[in-house]
Design an enzyme around this catalytic site. Sequence first.
Site, PDB file in Angstrom:
ATOM      1  N   GLY A 195       0.831  -1.127   0.031  1.00  0.00           N
ATOM      2  CA  GLY A 195       0.177   0.147   0.105  1.00  0.00           C
ATOM      3  C   GLY A 195       0.977   1.198  -0.076  1.00  0.00           C
ATOM      4  O   GLY A 195       1.665   1.516  -0.762  1.00  0.00           O
ATOM      5  N   LEU A 237       0.244   3.547  -2.029  1.00  0.00           N
ATOM      6  CA  LEU A 237       0.794   3.118  -3.356  1.00  0.00           C
ATOM      7  C   LEU A 237       1.228   4.663  -3.826  1.00  0.00           C
ATOM      8  O   LEU A 237       0.813   5.869  -3.813  1.00  0.00           O
ATOM      9  CB  LEU A 237      -0.049   3.023  -4.338  1.00  0.00           C
ATOM     10  CG  LEU A 237      -0.589   1.346  -3.744  1.00  0.00           C
ATOM     11  CD1 LEU A 237      -2.878   0.948  -4.676  1.00  0.00           C
ATOM     12  CD2 LEU A 237       0.174   0.400  -4.297  1.00  0.00           C
ATOM     13  N   ALA A 282       3.463   5.905  -7.935  1.00  0.00           N
ATOM     14  CA  ALA A 282       3.622   5.498  -9.570  1.00  0.00           C
ATOM     15  C   ALA A 282       4.442   4.171  -9.584  1.00  0.00           C
ATOM     16  O   ALA A 282       3.964   3.645 -10.570  1.00  0.00           O
ATOM     17  CB  ALA A 282       4.583   6.888  -9.998  1.00  0.00           C
ATOM     18  N   HIS A 342       4.210   1.461  -7.822  1.00  0.00           N
ATOM     19  CA  HIS A 342       3.081   0.023  -7.897  1.00  0.00           C
ATOM     20  C   HIS A 342       2.173   0.713  -9.317  1.00  0.00           C
ATOM     21  O   HIS A 342       1.767  -0.639  -9.499  1.00  0.00           O
ATOM     22  CB  HIS A 342       2.652   0.784  -6.831  1.00  0.00           C
ATOM     23  CG  HIS A 342       2.859   0.759  -5.213  1.00  0.00           C
ATOM     24  ND1 HIS A 342       3.706   1.802  -4.258  1.00  0.00           N
ATOM     25  CD2 HIS A 342       4.000  -1.359  -4.801  1.00  0.00           C
ATOM     26  CE1 HIS A 342       3.939   1.173  -3.481  1.00  0.00           C
ATOM     27  NE2 HIS A 342       4.382  -0.045  -3.065  1.00  0.00           N
ATOM     28  N   LYS A 385      12.698  -3.186  -8.976  1.00  0.00           N
ATOM     29  CA  LYS A 385      13.104  -1.832  -7.232  1.00  0.00           C
ATOM     30  C   LYS A 385      13.653  -3.069  -6.094  1.00  0.00           C
ATOM     31  O   LYS A 385      14.490  -2.507  -5.912  1.00  0.00           O
ATOM     32  CB  LYS A 385      11.749  -0.972  -6.893  1.00  0.00           C
ATOM     33  CG  LYS A 385      12.433  -0.283  -5.378  1.00  0.00           C
ATOM     34  CD  LYS A 385      13.115   0.958  -5.503  1.00  0.00           C
ATOM     35  CE  LYS A 385      13.244   1.301  -3.577  1.00  0.00           C
ATOM     36  NZ  LYS A 385      13.042   0.392  -2.696  1.00  0.00           N
ATOM     37  N   GLN A 422      14.156  -9.845  -3.547  1.00  0.00           N
ATOM     38  CA  GLN A 422      12.949 -10.199  -3.714  1.00  0.00           C
ATOM     39  C   GLN A 422      12.454 -10.821  -4.796  1.00  0.00           C
ATOM     40  O   GLN A 422      11.514 -11.275  -4.847  1.00  0.00           O
ATOM     41  CB  GLN A 422      11.858  -8.718  -3.171  1.00  0.00           C
ATOM     42  CG  GLN A 422      10.382  -9.663  -3.125  1.00  0.00           C
ATOM     43  CD  GLN A 422       9.836  -7.995  -2.218  1.00  0.00           C
ATOM     44  OE1 GLN A 422       9.438  -7.904  -1.300  1.00  0.00           O
ATOM     45  NE2 GLN A 422       8.822  -7.074  -3.660  1.00  0.00           N
ATOM     46  N   SER A 475       9.518   4.927  -3.508  1.00  0.00           N
ATOM     47  CA  SER A 475       9.180   4.119  -2.085  1.00  0.00           C
ATOM     48  C   SER A 475       8.517   4.439  -1.601  1.00  0.00           C
ATOM     49  O   SER A 475       8.490   6.024  -1.189  1.00  0.00           O
ATOM     50  CB  SER A 475      10.959   4.220  -2.024  1.00  0.00           C
ATOM     51  OG  SER A 475      10.571   2.984  -0.329  1.00  0.00           O
TER      52      SER A 475
END
Length: 285
Positions: A37, A39, A41, A43, A155, A159, A191
């Site tokens: 969440g 959020l 740009a 995301h 980014k 992960q 971020s």
Amino acid sequence: MDSPADIQIVRTVADLRSCVHNWRRSGETIALVPTMGALHAGHLQLVQHAQTQADRIVVSVFVNPTQFGPNEDFAVYPRDEAGDTTKLSALGCDLMFVPPVEEMYPPEALTRVSVPSLGDLLEGEFRPGFFTGVATVVCKLLLQALPDVTVFGEKDYQQLLVVRRMVADLWIPTRIEGAPTVREADGLALSSRNAYLSAEERSIAPTLNRTLCQIAADVTTGADPIVRGELGAADLLRAGFTVVDYVTVRDAETLLPWSGPARPGRVLAAARLGKTRLIDNIPLP
Ligand code: AMP
């Protein structure tokens, strides 16, 4: 055709499964974009990418407690469900899955998913347990949403690799896609944690990406990657970063030290600016 206002918000796994089941029965494909969440740009670009890959888009919004260490920012992590809903509605996203913590982790739940080795390097070294938290929550989300495709940002490059490994190892039937990092004009990667930066810290923050770009250029023209990483860490401290966790050139697939131009490379860094920890990475050209 749904109007943008038709985004559905569901908070239980049962409701998520039922929506996805109905779409599947009518032959539609599904993409999942997992997020925490607040959020931005970056995301939203993942959502737009997802829209090119599937008929229906599910965005999960869940600040996952198991990926935060005891001294990390779980309690104060930015949360903005109303803003997130508006942004996702405007994009024509179909469903937001916003579970409470007890839905994702009932008190009796014990199981964790971990990805050793790959998940113990770099971020895993400085945030013990982080990737076990990530792999556990992503595994649970994937098994309930059963998306055809799942989109993650480069980014968080490690992960992305950890999730790819988990999906391959556990035979979870989804395709993992990576989307490029969205940046501010001065190079700072977007971020949710950038909101923590003071004005002075914000002016220092773009040095992180600049340093990575210089390292990438130098090792491509023959500089020693280990020496160049150490010099890069010193550059960050000189610019005003308070602690440098790592600045390093790694193999883009294994995250082991980069062995030279025959292999794809990635420059990755994590450093603290006051109380904010920033990470970034770029490919070697
Ligand atoms: P987060 O909400 O930070 O957990 O991030 C959710 C997803 O968005 C992850 O796949 C991130 O890699 C991705 N993401 C975060 N920031 C960016 C960015 N600046 N550009 C592209 N993707 C991003």
